[in-house]
Design a protein around this motif. Structure first.
Motif, mmCIF file in Angstrom:
data_model
loop_
_atom_site.group_PDB
_atom_site.id
_atom_site.type_symbol
_atom_site.label_atom_id
_atom_site.label_comp_id
_atom_site.label_asym_id
_atom_site.label_seq_id
_atom_site.Cartn_x
_atom_site.Cartn_y
_atom_site.Cartn_z
ATOM 1 N N VAL A 42 0.865 -1.184 0.000
ATOM 2 C CA VAL A 42 0.000 0.000 0.000
ATOM 3 C C VAL A 42 0.900 1.231 0.000
ATOM 4 O O VAL A 42 1.547 1.538 1.006
ATOM 5 N N LEU A 43 0.932 1.936 -1.135
ATOM 6 C CA LEU A 43 1.812 3.098 -1.280
ATOM 7 C C LEU A 43 1.064 4.421 -1.265
ATOM 8 O O LEU A 43 1.669 5.467 -1.020
ATOM 9 N N ARG A 44 -0.226 4.389 -1.550
ATOM 10 C CA ARG A 44 -0.992 5.621 -1.526
ATOM 11 C C ARG A 44 -2.388 5.357 -0.986
ATOM 12 O O ARG A 44 -2.905 4.235 -1.081
ATOM 13 N N SER A 45 -2.962 6.385 -0.419
ATOM 14 C CA SER A 45 -4.328 6.330 0.087
ATOM 15 C C SER A 45 -5.172 7.286 -0.740
ATOM 16 O O SER A 45 -4.755 8.423 -0.991
ATOM 17 N N ILE A 46 -6.340 6.825 -1.164
ATOM 18 C CA ILE A 46 -7.207 7.630 -2.026
ATOM 19 C C ILE A 46 -8.548 7.826 -1.323
ATOM 20 O O ILE A 46 -9.293 6.870 -1.091
ATOM 21 N N PHE A 47 -8.835 9.060 -0.969
ATOM 22 C CA PHE A 47 -10.110 9.419 -0.356
ATOM 23 C C PHE A 47 -11.099 9.698 -1.485
ATOM 24 O O PHE A 47 -10.879 10.603 -2.290
ATOM 25 N N ILE A 48 -12.164 8.912 -1.546
ATOM 26 C CA ILE A 48 -13.109 9.009 -2.649
ATOM 27 C C ILE A 48 -13.996 10.247 -2.472
ATOM 28 O O ILE A 48 -14.607 10.435 -1.418
ATOM 29 N N GLU A 49 -14.054 11.064 -3.504
ATOM 30 C CA GLU A 49 -14.905 12.253 -3.507
ATOM 31 C C GLU A 49 -16.239 11.959 -4.190
ATOM 32 O O GLU A 49 -17.307 12.264 -3.663
ATOM 33 N N THR A 50 -16.178 11.404 -5.363
ATOM 34 C CA THR A 50 -17.357 10.948 -6.091
ATOM 35 C C THR A 50 -16.993 9.654 -6.794
ATOM 36 O O THR A 50 -15.827 9.380 -7.073
ATOM 37 N N GLY A 51 -18.018 8.861 -7.111
ATOM 38 C CA GLY A 51 -17.764 7.582 -7.760
ATOM 39 C C GLY A 51 -17.827 6.432 -6.765
ATOM 40 O O GLY A 51 -18.000 6.628 -5.562
ATOM 41 N N VAL A 52 -17.705 5.219 -7.293
ATOM 42 C CA VAL A 52 -17.785 4.013 -6.470
ATOM 43 C C VAL A 52 -16.642 3.074 -6.845
ATOM 44 O O VAL A 52 -16.385 2.825 -8.032
ATOM 45 N N VAL A 53 -15.967 2.565 -5.823
ATOM 46 C CA VAL A 53 -14.861 1.622 -6.018
ATOM 47 C C VAL A 53 -15.242 0.288 -5.383
ATOM 48 O O VAL A 53 -15.715 0.249 -4.239
ATOM 49 N N ALA A 54 -15.040 -0.795 -6.118
ATOM 50 C CA ALA A 54 -15.273 -2.132 -5.585
ATOM 51 C C ALA A 54 -13.942 -2.700 -5.113
ATOM 52 O O ALA A 54 -12.952 -2.681 -5.851
ATOM 53 N N GLN A 55 -13.928 -3.190 -3.895
ATOM 54 C CA GLN A 55 -12.750 -3.890 -3.382
ATOM 55 C C GLN A 55 -13.101 -5.373 -3.292
ATOM 56 O O GLN A 55 -14.103 -5.741 -2.681
ATOM 57 N N PHE A 56 -12.285 -6.209 -3.897
ATOM 58 C CA PHE A 56 -12.593 -7.633 -3.948
ATOM 59 C C PHE A 56 -11.325 -8.464 -3.816
ATOM 60 O O PHE A 56 -10.211 -8.001 -4.083
#
Length: 239
Positions: A42-56
């Motif tokens: 894990v090299l970066r952290s992304i705070f979601i502003e808009t949109g949807v991310v699936a983690q699987f």
């Protein structure tokens, strides 16, 4: 940046928020973008502003099993330097704010409100994963599908949800034919309308009535932990 939409950042005191966001870069999230590879550090952290991310989780046979859906209520990339347990892929396009994961860790050590917010969100993710395991074992396909659609909607910007049935069936761990049949039953009840590339939700109250208790239990965990509900929309000042 004039406004912030990410709930975790909006929970920070204004002075701390300004310090953290000053070190962030804006990121465009396009459908299909892979934000984190399973097994990579894990090299970066992304705070979601808009949109949807699936983690699987990617299994040895190539199958994918969903761990979580992330929208404005959360972030992708917790644990600087740790090995990512899941893959993170953009499902609905939007934007995010990225920061070096190690730098985020150092800022959290310096500013207790940031550490507190990240700790509470991490605990929520653990509870979400546990509830998903219970849900997959205990509830019918139609209930689980309604829950998934509602959670997708809560993190989206409108009632139209873009996804392939192949993707949804993998996330739910069911055969595509079973998913197609379940979508058809929900459509017959007037709860949604199908179209190319996804569905449009027509009756949220009706979907909530069909969804299993896990939808309510998971979504209520955020306010129970002092964090805004995923469905809340709006912005807070960047500084």
């Amino acid at each position: 940046m004039a406004e912030i939409r990410n709930h975790l950042l909006c929970e920070l005191p204004l002075a701390v928020r300004a310090i953290v966001t000053a070190e962030m870069t804006e990121l465009t999230l396009r459908p299909g973008d892979v934000l984190q590879r399973q097994g990579d550090p894990v090299l970066r952290s992304i705070f979601i502003e808009t949109g949807v991310v699936a983690q699987f989780r990617l299994l040895d046979d190539g199958a994918r099993v969903e761990a979580s859906l992330v929208g404005r209520e959360g972030l992708v990339g917790i644990g600087a330097g740790a090995t990512a347990f899941t893959e993170a892929q953009v499902q609905a396009g939007g934007s995010g704010l990225a920061i070096d994961a190690d730098r985020l860790r150092l800022l959290a050590a310096r500013y207790p409100p940031l550490a507190d917010v990240l700790t509470r969100y991490g605990a929520y993710l653990v509870d979400e994963a546990r509830m998903n395991a219970v849900c997959n074992a205990a509830h019918a396909m139609e209930q689980r599908l309604a829950k998934w659609l509602l959670r997708f909607h809560d993190r989206s910007e409108g009632p139209s949800l873009v996804f392939t049935q192949e993707f949804a069936s993998e996330m739910l761990g069911v055969q595509r034919t079973s998913l197609t049949a379940a979508i058809g039953r929900l459509a017959d009840q007037g709860l949604l309308v199908t179209g190319r590339g996804g569905v449009r939700l027509q009756n949220l109250a009706g979907l909530r009535a069909v969804a299993c208790e896990c939808y309510r239990n998971v979504e209520e965990r955020l306010p129970e932990m002092g964090l805004p509900e995923a469905a809340e929309r709006g912005a807070c000042p960047a500084a």
